[in-house]
Design an enzyme around this catalytic site. Structure first.
Site, PDB file in Angstrom:
ATOM      1  N   SER A 112     -10.393  -7.733   3.446  1.00 32.18           N
ATOM      2  CA  SER A 112     -10.874  -6.392   3.803  1.00 32.18           C
ATOM      3  C   SER A 112     -12.333  -6.210   3.431  1.00 32.18           C
ATOM      4  CB  SER A 112     -10.074  -5.316   3.062  1.00 32.18           C
ATOM      5  OG  SER A 112      -8.730  -5.389   3.396  1.00 32.18           O
ATOM      6  N   HIS A 133     -10.727  -4.863   9.430  1.00 28.98           N
ATOM      7  CA  HIS A 133     -10.396  -6.244   9.820  1.00 28.98           C
ATOM      8  C   HIS A 133     -10.659  -6.378  11.312  1.00 28.98           C
ATOM      9  CE1 HIS A 133      -8.064  -8.024   6.352  1.00 28.98           C
ATOM     10  NE2 HIS A 133      -8.235  -6.778   5.947  1.00 28.98           N
ATOM     11  N   HIS A 181      -0.968  -8.657   7.482  1.00 27.53           N
ATOM     12  CA  HIS A 181      -0.330  -8.407   6.187  1.00 27.53           C
ATOM     13  C   HIS A 181       1.155  -8.097   6.377  1.00 27.53           C
ATOM     14  CE1 HIS A 181      -4.586  -7.223   5.787  1.00 27.53           C
ATOM     15  NE2 HIS A 181      -4.500  -7.639   4.543  1.00 27.53           N
ATOM     16  N   TYR A 186       2.746  -5.750   4.919  1.00 27.95           N
ATOM     17  CA  TYR A 186       2.991  -4.295   4.978  1.00 27.95           C
ATOM     18  C   TYR A 186       2.764  -3.712   6.363  1.00 27.95           C
ATOM     19  CZ  TYR A 186      -2.101  -3.898   4.411  1.00 27.95           C
ATOM     20  OH  TYR A 186      -3.450  -4.013   4.580  1.00 27.95           O
ATOM     21  N   GLU A 187       2.125  -4.483   7.242  1.00 30.14           N
ATOM     22  CA  GLU A 187       1.940  -4.006   8.618  1.00 30.14           C
ATOM     23  C   GLU A 187       3.234  -4.166   9.429  1.00 30.14           C
ATOM     24  OE1 GLU A 187      -2.167  -5.129  10.331  1.00 30.14           O
ATOM     25  OE2 GLU A 187      -1.871  -6.522   8.668  1.00 30.14           O
ATOM     26  N   ALA A 222      -9.670  -8.392  -1.043  1.00 32.42           N
ATOM     27  CA  ALA A 222     -10.055  -7.239  -1.859  1.00 32.42           C
ATOM     28  C   ALA A 222      -8.897  -7.002  -2.820  1.00 32.42           C
ATOM     29  CB  ALA A 222     -10.266  -6.019  -0.972  1.00 32.42           C
ATOM     30  N   MET A 274      -2.587  -7.338  -1.848  1.00 33.49           N
ATOM     31  CA  MET A 274      -1.475  -7.321  -0.899  1.00 33.49           C
ATOM     32  C   MET A 274      -1.533  -8.488   0.092  1.00 33.49           C
ATOM     33  SD  MET A 274      -1.748  -3.263  -0.050  1.00 33.49           S
ATOM     34  CE  MET A 274      -2.006  -2.045  -1.360  1.00 33.49           C
ATOM     35  N   SER A 275      -2.163  -9.582  -0.309  1.00 34.13           N
ATOM     36  CA  SER A 275      -2.320 -10.699   0.641  1.00 34.13           C
ATOM     37  C   SER A 275      -2.465 -12.018  -0.105  1.00 34.13           C
ATOM     38  CB  SER A 275      -3.569 -10.461   1.495  1.00 34.13           C
ATOM     39  OG  SER A 275      -4.733 -10.576   0.691  1.00 34.13           O
ATOM     40  N   ASN A 285     -11.741  -1.902  -7.071  1.00 35.60           N
ATOM     41  CA  ASN A 285     -11.384  -0.682  -7.811  1.00 35.60           C
ATOM     42  C   ASN A 285     -10.733  -1.064  -9.129  1.00 35.60           C
ATOM     43  OD1 ASN A 285      -9.261  -1.494  -5.677  1.00 35.60           O
ATOM     44  ND2 ASN A 285      -8.073  -0.375  -7.207  1.00 35.60           N
ATOM     45  N   HIS A 314      -8.500   3.705   0.060  1.00 38.08           N
ATOM     46  CA  HIS A 314      -8.959   2.615   0.929  1.00 38.08           C
ATOM     47  C   HIS A 314     -10.472   2.705   1.119  1.00 38.08           C
ATOM     48  CE1 HIS A 314      -8.690  -0.632   3.758  1.00 38.08           C
ATOM     49  NE2 HIS A 314      -9.123   0.088   4.771  1.00 38.08           N
TER      50      HIS A 314
HETATM   51  N1  HPA Z   1      -3.885  -2.655  -5.442  1.00 38.03           N
HETATM   52  C1  HPA Z   1      -3.405  -3.454  -4.474  1.00 38.03           C
HETATM   53  N2  HPA Z   1      -4.154  -3.962  -3.514  1.00 38.03           N
HETATM   54  C2  HPA Z   1      -5.469  -3.664  -3.529  1.00 38.03           C
HETATM   55  C3  HPA Z   1      -6.034  -2.848  -4.509  1.00 38.03           C
HETATM   56  C4  HPA Z   1      -5.192  -2.311  -5.520  1.00 38.03           C
HETATM   57  O1  HPA Z   1      -5.619  -1.580  -6.428  1.00 38.03           O
HETATM   58  N3  HPA Z   1      -7.361  -2.749  -4.248  1.00 38.03           N
HETATM   59  C5  HPA Z   1      -7.582  -3.511  -3.130  1.00 38.03           C
HETATM   60  N4  HPA Z   1      -6.435  -4.055  -2.687  1.00 38.03           N
END
Ligand code: HPA
Length: 283
Positions: free
Chosen positions: A32, A69, A91, A93-94, A121, A222-223, A246, A258
């Site tokens: 991302s 993306h 992903h 989750y998609e 990310a 998440m990847s 973050n 996001h």
């Molecule tokens: N958690 C999960 N996936 C992420 C995060 C997070 O804080 N930041 C970027 N992708």
């Protein structure tokens, strides 16, 4: 649930092969907001443009639905090497199956790729990490895989690898050394640590953050882990970087959005590009 036959991986590889006149040796998966690395890829002839192929033009290829993306392959030269860059990934989750999430890796294998560079990310769990940091992935915890969503579940494809692949050195030790040296040379402060994969898409609760820290994770995302498992299964060497976008707190004091993930990725992108340009000739 979408799965693929060996012939389907081959069909996708053939469509790509017909568009290129090089054998890509290194595959790069851009996470991302890290897509700008693809802009650095050049065509085979100096000064020419790389080959760009939209995912929708490749049979079987899942489209990426996430904002940030792009959904295309960029194939050409980077750091003097023949590369294939995946600008955007699918992903879990998609709603994609684990086979769709990892489809690209097997197609790259059939194209001749021997080394996979993965980027993502991620949220910082380690209290010493800050948004904008880059973390070299030294190991992973495949949480969603351990809970039953390992991409290798189902009949084993012997064409790619063994039923029970080893994961003791999922992240290549020599590449880890090279990456640390490249970071020193390019003056990029490089963190290192363990990446934990959760399915998402919801971010973590404070209790989950406490749990993930307790099991030894430094960054959460998440990847990546599905792709790494499938890459190791088919014998590729792997190098991985997480961009810390973050900070995850255990007291719920800071919200995660996001938007902030995308903003931090803009700072992280140039750092990862600098390290990669230095290291690519040596992989
Ligand atoms: N958690 C999960 N996936 C992420 C995060 C997070 O804080 N930041 C970027 N992708």
């Amino acid at each position: 649930m979408r799965t693929y036959s060996f012939a389907e991986y081959q069909d996708a590889a053939d469509v790509i092969k017909n568009r290129i006149n090089i054998t890509p040796e290194i595959g790069l998966v851009l996470g991302s907001g890290l897509g700008q690395l693809a802009d650095e890829v050049e065509g085979v002839e100096p000064g020419s443009d790389p080959v760009v192929i939209a995912y929708k033009d490749i049979p079987g290829w899942p489209a990426s639905t996430v904002f940030g993306h792009k959904g295309r392959l960029v194939i050409g030269k980077l750091g003097g090497r023949n590369v294939i860059v995946q600008q955007g990934r699918a992903h879990f989750y998609e709603g994609y199956s684990m086979q769709e999430v990892t489809f690209a890796v097997r197609v790259m294998k059939l194209l001749g790729v021997k080394t996979l560079v993965v980027t993502n990310a991620a949220g910082g769990l380690n209290v010493f990490f800050h948004p904008g940091d880059v973390m070299l992935i030294t190991d992973h915890i495949g949480f969603a895989g351990m809970a039953g969503n390992n991409p290798l579940c189902g009949p084993n494809m012997e064409e790619f690898g063994t039923r029970f692949p080893d994961m003791s050195q999922a992240y290549d030790r020599e590449y880890i050394k090279l990456a640390k040296a490249a970071a020193v040379k390019t003056d990029v402060a490089l963190q290192s640590g363990v990446y934990v994969w959760l399915s998402g898409p919801s971010f973590e609760t404070p209790a989950e953050v406490r749990m993930l820290r307790a099991v030894g994770a430094d960054a959460v995302g998440m990847s990546t882990v599905p792709e790494v498992i499938v890459a190791r299964h088919c014998g590729m060497r792997v190098l991985g970087f997480s961009g810390i976008t973050n900070k995850n707190t255990d007291n719920g004091e800071i919200e995660t959005t996001h938007q902030e993930v995308m903003e931090a990725a803009n700072i992280i992108g140039p750092k990862i590009i600098a390290i990669l340009k230095e290291i690519l000739p040596k992989l």
